[in-house]
Motif scaffolding. Structure first.
Motif, mmCIF file in Angstrom:
data_model
loop_
_atom_site.group_PDB
_atom_site.id
_atom_site.type_symbol
_atom_site.label_atom_id
_atom_site.label_comp_id
_atom_site.label_asym_id
_atom_site.label_seq_id
_atom_site.Cartn_x
_atom_site.Cartn_y
_atom_site.Cartn_z
ATOM 1 N N LEU A 1 38.919 101.095 56.017
ATOM 2 C CA LEU A 1 37.476 100.909 56.104
ATOM 3 C C LEU A 1 37.034 99.769 55.190
ATOM 4 C CD1 LEU A 1 35.075 102.266 57.565
ATOM 5 C CD2 LEU A 1 34.756 103.678 55.522
ATOM 6 N N ASP A 2 37.702 99.649 54.055
ATOM 7 C CA ASP A 2 37.498 98.554 53.113
ATOM 8 C C ASP A 2 38.772 98.413 52.297
ATOM 9 O OD1 ASP A 2 37.430 100.543 51.057
ATOM 10 O OD2 ASP A 2 35.276 100.792 51.375
ATOM 11 N N GLU A 3 38.739 97.661 51.214
ATOM 12 C CA GLU A 3 39.960 97.413 50.445
ATOM 13 C C GLU A 3 40.484 98.657 49.730
ATOM 14 O OE1 GLU A 3 39.416 94.199 47.779
ATOM 15 O OE2 GLU A 3 39.357 92.669 49.342
ATOM 16 N N GLN A 4 39.668 99.662 49.585
ATOM 17 C CA GLN A 4 40.075 100.860 48.848
ATOM 18 C C GLN A 4 40.375 102.050 49.748
ATOM 19 O OE1 GLN A 4 40.611 100.765 45.470
ATOM 20 N NE2 GLN A 4 40.172 98.589 45.712
ATOM 21 N N ASP B 1 42.153 104.424 46.659
ATOM 22 C CA ASP B 1 42.367 103.417 45.627
ATOM 23 C C ASP B 1 43.284 102.288 46.097
ATOM 24 O OD1 ASP B 1 44.809 104.698 45.714
ATOM 25 O OD2 ASP B 1 44.586 105.677 43.760
ATOM 26 N N GLY B 2 43.142 101.920 47.356
ATOM 27 C CA GLY B 2 43.918 100.806 47.863
ATOM 28 C C GLY B 2 45.394 101.075 48.002
ATOM 29 N N ARG C 1 45.703 90.586 50.248
ATOM 30 C CA ARG C 1 45.936 92.032 50.242
ATOM 31 C C ARG C 1 46.196 92.570 51.642
ATOM 32 N NH1 ARG C 1 41.824 95.461 46.868
ATOM 33 N NH2 ARG C 1 43.603 96.857 46.989
ATOM 34 N N GLY C 2 47.338 93.262 51.780
ATOM 35 C CA GLY C 2 47.679 93.822 53.079
ATOM 36 C C GLY C 2 48.583 95.025 52.980
ATOM 37 N N THR D 1 51.050 94.428 49.678
ATOM 38 C CA THR D 1 51.191 93.141 49.015
ATOM 39 C C THR D 1 49.854 92.679 48.448
ATOM 40 O OG1 THR D 1 51.849 90.819 49.268
ATOM 41 C CG2 THR D 1 50.795 91.860 51.157
ATOM 42 N N GLU D 2 49.907 91.985 47.326
ATOM 43 C CA GLU D 2 48.737 91.331 46.744
ATOM 44 C C GLU D 2 48.928 89.818 46.712
ATOM 45 O OE1 GLU D 2 48.212 93.063 42.905
ATOM 46 O OE2 GLU D 2 47.103 94.802 43.686
ATOM 47 N N THR D 3 49.972 89.344 47.406
ATOM 48 C CA THR D 3 50.300 87.918 47.391
ATOM 49 C C THR D 3 50.350 87.328 48.798
ATOM 50 O OG1 THR D 3 52.703 88.310 47.526
ATOM 51 C CG2 THR D 3 51.688 88.271 45.313
ATOM 52 N N GLY D 4 49.820 88.059 49.772
ATOM 53 C CA GLY D 4 49.941 87.595 51.147
ATOM 54 C C GLY D 4 51.349 87.715 51.684
#
Length: 346
Positions: free
Chosen positions: A56-59, A75-76, A306-307, A319-322
Protein backbone atom coordinates in the motif's frame (compact mmCIF):
# COMPACT_ATOMS: atom_id res chain seq x y z
CA UNK A 1 -8.94 -33.53 -4.58
CA UNK A 2 -5.54 -31.87 -4.96
CA UNK A 3 -2.50 -33.80 -3.77
CA UNK A 4 -0.33 -32.23 -1.03
CA UNK A 5 2.33 -31.60 -3.67
CA UNK A 6 0.03 -29.67 -5.94
CA UNK A 7 -1.28 -27.67 -2.98
CA UNK A 8 2.23 -26.27 -2.64
CA UNK A 9 2.28 -24.81 -6.14
CA UNK A 10 2.61 -21.10 -5.96
CA UNK A 11 1.91 -18.52 -8.17
CA UNK A 12 -0.91 -16.75 -9.62
CA UNK A 13 -0.27 -16.99 -13.27
CA UNK A 14 0.71 -20.50 -13.79
CA UNK A 15 -2.58 -22.17 -13.76
CA UNK A 16 -1.36 -22.78 -17.29
CA UNK A 17 1.24 -25.50 -17.54
CA UNK A 18 3.80 -24.72 -14.86
CA UNK A 19 3.29 -25.71 -11.24
CA UNK A 20 5.99 -24.69 -8.81
CA UNK A 21 5.83 -27.08 -5.91
CA UNK A 22 7.70 -27.61 -2.68
CA UNK A 23 8.36 -31.13 -3.93
CA UNK A 24 10.67 -29.90 -6.67
CA UNK A 25 14.35 -29.70 -5.86
CA UNK A 26 16.27 -26.54 -6.64
CA UNK A 27 20.04 -26.58 -7.30
CA UNK A 28 21.99 -25.46 -4.28
CA UNK A 29 23.52 -21.99 -4.18
CA UNK A 30 26.65 -21.09 -2.25
CA UNK A 31 26.19 -19.54 1.17
CA UNK A 32 24.69 -16.05 0.84
CA UNK A 33 27.56 -14.62 2.86
CA UNK A 34 29.86 -15.62 -0.01
CA UNK A 35 27.79 -13.90 -2.70
CA UNK A 36 27.82 -10.22 -3.57
CA UNK A 37 24.18 -9.28 -3.97
CA UNK A 38 22.03 -6.20 -3.51
CA UNK A 39 19.16 -8.26 -2.12
CA UNK A 40 18.66 -9.31 1.49
CA UNK A 41 16.68 -12.42 2.34
CA UNK A 42 13.98 -11.39 4.83
CA UNK A 43 12.89 -13.83 7.50
CA UNK A 44 9.29 -15.03 7.50
CA UNK A 45 7.70 -17.05 10.31
CA UNK A 46 6.31 -19.94 8.23
CA UNK A 47 7.72 -22.52 5.83
CA UNK A 48 5.72 -21.76 2.69
CA UNK A 49 6.08 -20.58 -0.88
CA UNK A 50 4.91 -17.06 -1.69
CA UNK A 51 3.12 -15.71 -4.74
CA UNK A 52 0.85 -12.70 -4.30
CA UNK A 53 2.50 -9.43 -3.26
CA UNK A 54 0.96 -6.03 -2.59
CA UNK A 55 2.28 -2.86 -0.94
CA UNK A 56 0.00 0.00 0.00
CA UNK A 57 3.01 2.22 0.70
CA UNK A 58 6.67 1.78 1.64
CA UNK A 59 5.80 0.38 5.06
CA UNK A 60 2.57 -1.60 4.75
CA UNK A 61 2.54 -4.71 2.64
CA UNK A 62 1.01 -8.15 2.29
CA UNK A 63 2.14 -11.43 0.72
CA UNK A 64 0.13 -14.58 0.05
CA UNK A 65 1.08 -18.21 -0.32
CA UNK A 66 0.08 -21.80 0.01
CA UNK A 67 -1.66 -23.25 3.08
CA UNK A 68 -3.95 -20.20 3.17
CA UNK A 69 -1.17 -18.02 4.57
CA UNK A 70 -1.20 -14.23 4.39
CA UNK A 71 1.79 -12.32 5.73
CA UNK A 72 1.68 -8.64 6.71
CA UNK A 73 4.36 -6.08 7.46
CA UNK A 74 4.00 -2.60 8.97
CA UNK A 75 7.67 -1.71 8.84
CA UNK A 76 8.75 -2.26 5.27
CA UNK A 77 9.44 -5.94 5.74
CA UNK A 78 11.67 -5.85 8.80
CA UNK A 79 9.03 -7.99 10.49
CA UNK A 80 6.34 -10.16 8.90
CA UNK A 81 3.37 -11.51 10.86
CA UNK A 82 0.93 -14.25 9.86
CA UNK A 83 -2.70 -13.23 9.43
CA UNK A 84 -5.21 -16.02 10.02
CA UNK A 85 -7.50 -16.63 7.06
CA UNK A 86 -9.44 -19.71 8.15
CA UNK A 87 -8.50 -21.62 4.99
CA UNK A 88 -5.79 -24.04 3.88
CA UNK A 89 -6.24 -23.18 0.20
CA UNK A 90 -3.58 -21.61 -1.98
CA UNK A 91 -3.90 -17.81 -2.17
CA UNK A 92 -2.33 -16.30 -5.28
CA UNK A 93 -3.28 -12.61 -5.41
CA UNK A 94 -4.07 -9.87 -2.90
CA UNK A 95 -5.22 -6.24 -3.16
CA UNK A 96 -5.95 -3.44 -0.68
CA UNK A 97 -7.67 -0.13 -1.41
CA UNK A 98 -6.70 1.35 1.97
CA UNK A 99 -5.32 0.23 5.31
CA UNK A 100 -8.52 -1.60 6.22
CA UNK A 101 -10.22 -3.01 3.12
CA UNK A 102 -8.57 -5.87 1.27
CA UNK A 103 -9.27 -9.00 -0.75
CA UNK A 104 -7.35 -12.16 -1.66
CA UNK A 105 -8.16 -14.89 -4.17
CA UNK A 106 -7.03 -18.43 -4.83
CA UNK A 107 -7.99 -22.02 -5.49
CA UNK A 108 -11.49 -23.34 -6.02
CA UNK A 109 -13.14 -19.94 -6.42
CA UNK A 110 -11.98 -18.65 -3.04
CA UNK A 111 -12.34 -14.92 -2.36
CA UNK A 112 -11.33 -13.77 1.12
CA UNK A 113 -12.14 -10.29 2.45
CA UNK A 114 -11.00 -8.18 5.38
CA UNK A 115 -12.40 -4.97 6.84
CA UNK A 116 -9.74 -4.49 9.50
CA UNK A 117 -6.42 -4.64 7.68
CA UNK A 118 -6.22 -8.41 7.85
CA UNK A 119 -6.77 -8.98 11.56
CA UNK A 120 -9.74 -11.07 10.48
CA UNK A 121 -10.60 -12.56 7.11
CA UNK A 122 -13.89 -13.99 5.89
CA UNK A 123 -15.10 -15.58 2.64
CA UNK A 124 -17.11 -13.90 -0.08
CA UNK A 125 -19.22 -15.99 -2.43
CA UNK A 126 -17.66 -16.02 -5.88
CA UNK A 127 -20.24 -18.30 -7.45
CA UNK A 128 -17.51 -20.36 -9.15
CA UNK A 129 -15.43 -23.37 -8.16
CA UNK A 130 -12.54 -22.96 -10.59
CA UNK A 131 -9.18 -21.53 -9.58
CA UNK A 132 -8.86 -17.75 -9.54
CA UNK A 133 -5.68 -16.01 -10.66
CA UNK A 134 -5.79 -12.27 -9.90
CA UNK A 135 -7.80 -9.52 -8.21
CA UNK A 136 -7.93 -5.77 -8.79
CA UNK A 137 -10.08 -3.00 -7.28
CA UNK A 138 -10.64 0.49 -8.64
CA UNK A 139 -12.08 1.72 -5.35
CA UNK A 140 -13.92 0.39 -2.30
CA UNK A 141 -16.83 -0.84 -4.43
CA UNK A 142 -15.66 -1.72 -7.92
CA UNK A 143 -13.50 -4.80 -8.32
CA UNK A 144 -12.54 -7.54 -10.75
CA UNK A 145 -11.26 -11.11 -10.54
CA UNK A 146 -9.77 -13.31 -13.26
CA UNK A 147 -9.43 -17.07 -13.36
CA UNK A 148 -9.00 -20.22 -15.41
CA UNK A 149 -11.47 -21.37 -18.08
CA UNK A 150 -12.38 -17.83 -19.06
CA UNK A 151 -13.53 -16.77 -15.59
CA UNK A 152 -14.02 -13.02 -15.20
CA UNK A 153 -15.95 -11.70 -12.20
CA UNK A 154 -16.98 -8.17 -11.27
CA UNK A 155 -18.52 -6.46 -8.27
CA UNK A 156 -19.92 -2.97 -7.69
CA UNK A 157 -20.62 -3.37 -3.98
CA UNK A 158 -17.26 -4.37 -2.51
CA UNK A 159 -17.77 -8.06 -3.08
CA UNK A 160 -21.14 -8.57 -1.41
CA UNK A 161 -22.17 -9.87 -4.82
CA UNK A 162 -19.85 -11.14 -7.52
CA UNK A 163 -21.22 -11.43 -11.05
CA UNK A 164 -19.67 -13.51 -13.81
CA UNK A 165 -19.02 -11.52 -16.97
CA UNK A 166 -20.40 -13.43 -19.93
CA UNK A 167 -17.97 -14.50 -22.64
CA UNK A 168 -17.20 -17.37 -24.97
CA UNK A 169 -13.54 -17.73 -24.07
CA UNK A 170 -12.19 -20.72 -22.16
CA UNK A 171 -8.67 -19.37 -21.90
CA UNK A 172 -6.88 -18.78 -18.65
CA UNK A 173 -6.84 -15.11 -17.76
CA UNK A 174 -3.71 -14.31 -15.78
CA UNK A 175 -3.99 -10.68 -14.65
CA UNK A 176 -6.38 -7.75 -14.84
CA UNK A 177 -5.35 -4.09 -14.56
CA UNK A 178 -7.24 -0.83 -14.92
CA UNK A 179 -5.32 2.33 -15.79
CA UNK A 180 -8.41 4.50 -15.30
CA UNK A 181 -12.07 4.05 -14.41
CA UNK A 182 -12.81 3.28 -18.07
CA UNK A 183 -9.71 1.65 -19.49
CA UNK A 184 -8.64 -1.83 -18.46
CA UNK A 185 -6.52 -4.75 -19.64
CA UNK A 186 -6.46 -8.53 -19.23
CA UNK A 187 -3.46 -10.65 -20.19
CA UNK A 188 -4.13 -14.30 -21.00
CA UNK A 189 -2.66 -17.43 -22.45
CA UNK A 190 -1.65 -17.92 -26.10
CA UNK A 191 -0.92 -14.25 -26.69
CA UNK A 192 -4.44 -13.05 -25.95
CA UNK A 193 -4.82 -9.45 -24.78
CA UNK A 194 -8.25 -8.08 -23.87
CA UNK A 195 -9.10 -4.44 -23.34
CA UNK A 196 -12.06 -2.31 -22.35
CA UNK A 197 -12.70 1.39 -22.81
CA UNK A 198 -16.03 1.56 -20.97
CA UNK A 199 -15.24 0.31 -17.51
CA UNK A 200 -15.55 -3.37 -18.34
CA UNK A 201 -19.02 -3.31 -19.88
CA UNK A 202 -17.49 -4.66 -23.07
CA UNK A 203 -14.19 -6.38 -23.73
CA UNK A 204 -12.42 -6.83 -27.07
CA UNK A 205 -9.28 -8.57 -28.28
CA UNK A 206 -6.26 -6.41 -29.05
CA UNK A 207 -4.25 -8.20 -31.73
CA UNK A 208 -0.56 -8.59 -31.00
CA UNK A 209 2.03 -10.57 -32.90
CA UNK A 210 2.63 -13.52 -30.56
CA UNK A 211 1.06 -16.76 -29.37
CA UNK A 212 3.25 -16.88 -26.26
CA UNK A 213 1.40 -16.87 -22.95
CA UNK A 214 1.01 -13.36 -21.52
CA UNK A 215 1.44 -13.38 -17.76
CA UNK A 216 1.78 -9.87 -16.31
CA UNK A 217 1.09 -6.27 -17.35
CA UNK A 218 2.11 -2.92 -15.87
CA UNK A 219 1.59 0.71 -16.90
CA UNK A 220 3.47 3.71 -15.50
CA UNK A 221 1.03 6.21 -17.03
CA UNK A 222 -1.80 6.22 -19.55
CA UNK A 223 0.60 5.78 -22.49
CA UNK A 224 3.59 3.66 -21.47
CA UNK A 225 3.30 0.04 -20.37
CA UNK A 226 4.84 -3.43 -20.59
CA UNK A 227 3.70 -7.04 -20.79
CA UNK A 228 5.84 -10.05 -19.90
CA UNK A 229 5.30 -13.75 -20.46
CA UNK A 230 6.94 -17.08 -21.04
CA UNK A 231 9.98 -17.66 -23.27
CA UNK A 232 11.57 -14.34 -22.25
CA UNK A 233 8.77 -12.30 -23.80
CA UNK A 234 8.74 -8.53 -23.19
CA UNK A 235 6.27 -6.27 -25.01
CA UNK A 236 6.04 -2.48 -24.73
CA UNK A 237 3.53 0.18 -25.72
CA UNK A 238 4.02 3.93 -25.90
CA UNK A 239 0.58 4.81 -27.24
CA UNK A 240 -1.71 3.55 -24.50
CA UNK A 241 -1.88 -0.01 -25.82
CA UNK A 242 -2.97 0.72 -29.40
CA UNK A 243 0.18 -1.00 -30.58
CA UNK A 244 2.76 -3.22 -28.90
CA UNK A 245 6.33 -3.97 -29.97
CA UNK A 246 8.75 -6.58 -28.74
CA UNK A 247 11.84 -5.76 -26.69
CA UNK A 248 14.80 -8.13 -26.41
CA UNK A 249 15.22 -9.43 -22.89
CA UNK A 250 18.30 -11.45 -23.78
CA UNK A 251 16.99 -14.57 -22.02
CA UNK A 252 14.45 -17.32 -22.69
CA UNK A 253 13.21 -17.68 -19.11
CA UNK A 254 9.61 -17.35 -18.04
CA UNK A 255 8.90 -13.97 -16.45
CA UNK A 256 6.42 -14.15 -13.59
CA UNK A 257 6.41 -10.53 -12.47
CA UNK A 258 7.36 -6.99 -13.40
CA UNK A 259 7.48 -3.61 -11.69
CA UNK A 260 8.23 -0.21 -13.23
CA UNK A 261 8.62 2.98 -11.21
CA UNK A 262 8.83 5.33 -14.20
CA UNK A 263 9.22 5.24 -17.99
CA UNK A 264 12.86 4.21 -17.70
CA UNK A 265 13.37 2.04 -14.62
CA UNK A 266 11.89 -1.40 -14.09
CA UNK A 267 12.52 -4.98 -13.00
CA UNK A 268 11.48 -8.42 -14.26
CA UNK A 269 11.55 -11.62 -12.16
CA UNK A 270 11.10 -15.28 -12.93
CA UNK A 271 12.56 -18.76 -13.06
CA UNK A 272 15.88 -19.71 -11.46
CA UNK A 273 16.19 -16.60 -9.29
CA UNK A 274 16.21 -14.41 -12.40
CA UNK A 275 16.01 -10.63 -11.94
CA UNK A 276 16.57 -8.23 -14.83
CA UNK A 277 16.69 -4.45 -14.50
CA UNK A 278 16.41 -1.76 -17.13
CA UNK A 279 17.24 1.93 -16.78
CA UNK A 280 16.41 2.92 -20.35
CA UNK A 281 12.82 1.82 -20.76
CA UNK A 282 13.65 -1.73 -21.79
CA UNK A 283 16.15 -0.95 -24.55
CA UNK A 284 18.68 -2.99 -22.58
CA UNK A 285 18.53 -5.25 -19.52
CA UNK A 286 21.11 -6.20 -16.92
CA UNK A 287 20.92 -9.31 -14.82
CA UNK A 288 21.17 -8.83 -11.06
CA UNK A 289 22.56 -11.35 -8.60
CA UNK A 290 19.89 -12.41 -6.09
CA UNK A 291 21.68 -15.17 -4.19
CA UNK A 292 18.89 -17.66 -4.88
CA UNK A 293 17.82 -20.12 -7.57
CA UNK A 294 14.25 -20.28 -6.33
CA UNK A 295 11.39 -19.41 -8.65
CA UNK A 296 10.64 -15.72 -8.17
CA UNK A 297 6.92 -15.08 -8.44
CA UNK A 298 6.21 -11.37 -7.88
CA UNK A 299 8.01 -8.04 -7.54
CA UNK A 300 7.15 -4.57 -6.28
CA UNK A 301 9.37 -1.49 -6.23
CA UNK A 302 8.17 1.67 -4.50
CA UNK A 303 10.94 3.78 -6.05
CA UNK A 304 14.30 3.35 -7.78
CA UNK A 305 15.88 1.93 -4.63
CA UNK A 306 13.36 0.06 -2.48
CA UNK A 307 11.83 -3.19 -3.66
CA UNK A 308 10.52 -6.58 -2.61
CA UNK A 309 10.43 -9.93 -4.42
CA UNK A 310 8.59 -13.13 -3.46
CA UNK A 311 9.38 -16.70 -4.45
CA UNK A 312 9.15 -20.35 -3.60
CA UNK A 313 10.43 -21.94 -0.38
CA UNK A 314 10.28 -18.98 2.02
CA UNK A 315 11.89 -16.59 -0.47
CA UNK A 316 11.22 -12.93 0.28
CA UNK A 317 13.92 -10.57 -0.93
CA UNK A 318 14.39 -6.89 -0.12
CA UNK A 319 16.69 -4.23 -1.52
CA UNK A 320 17.47 -0.60 -0.68
CA UNK A 321 19.91 -0.22 -3.59
CA UNK A 322 17.70 -1.00 -6.56
CA UNK A 323 19.21 -4.46 -6.50
CA UNK A 324 22.77 -3.24 -7.06
CA UNK A 325 25.43 -5.27 -5.30
CA UNK A 326 28.21 -3.56 -3.33
CA UNK A 327 31.19 -2.62 -5.53
CA UNK A 328 33.74 -5.37 -5.90
CA UNK A 329 37.09 -4.71 -4.22
CA UNK A 330 39.06 -6.04 -7.17
CA UNK A 331 37.04 -4.58 -10.03
CA UNK A 332 35.78 -1.13 -10.86
CA UNK A 333 34.18 -2.07 -14.19
CA UNK A 334 30.43 -1.47 -14.54
CA UNK A 335 27.96 -4.31 -14.79
CA UNK A 336 27.49 -5.69 -18.31
CA UNK A 337 24.00 -5.98 -19.71
CA UNK A 338 22.45 -9.32 -20.65
CA UNK A 339 22.41 -8.34 -24.31
CA UNK A 340 26.07 -7.27 -24.25
CA UNK A 341 27.04 -10.56 -22.64
CA UNK A 342 25.29 -12.52 -25.36
CA UNK A 343 26.55 -10.30 -28.20
CA UNK A 344 30.15 -9.33 -27.35
CA UNK A 345 30.84 -8.14 -30.90
CA UNK A 346 27.89 -5.69 -30.98
Amino acid sequence: MKTPCLRLRIFLILFLSFFITACLKTPEMPDRSEISTGYDLQEIPVDISLGGLFFLDEQKGWATGNKGVILHTKDGGKNWLVQETGTEMLLVSIFFVNEKLGWAVGDSGLIAHTKDGGLTWGPQGSGVEKDLTHIFFLNEKQGWVTGVKGILLSTDDGGLRWTRVKGDSQMTMNQILFTSADKGWIVAQKGKLLYTENGGKNWALRKIDTVIDLLKIDFVNDKVGWIVGSAGLVLKTVDGGKSWFRQKSGVSSLFAGLSFVDENTGWLVGAGGMVLRTRDGGESWEQQTTGTLQFLTAVHFSDEKRGWITGTKQTLLYTETGGEAPPSENSSEPAVSVLEQENPSS
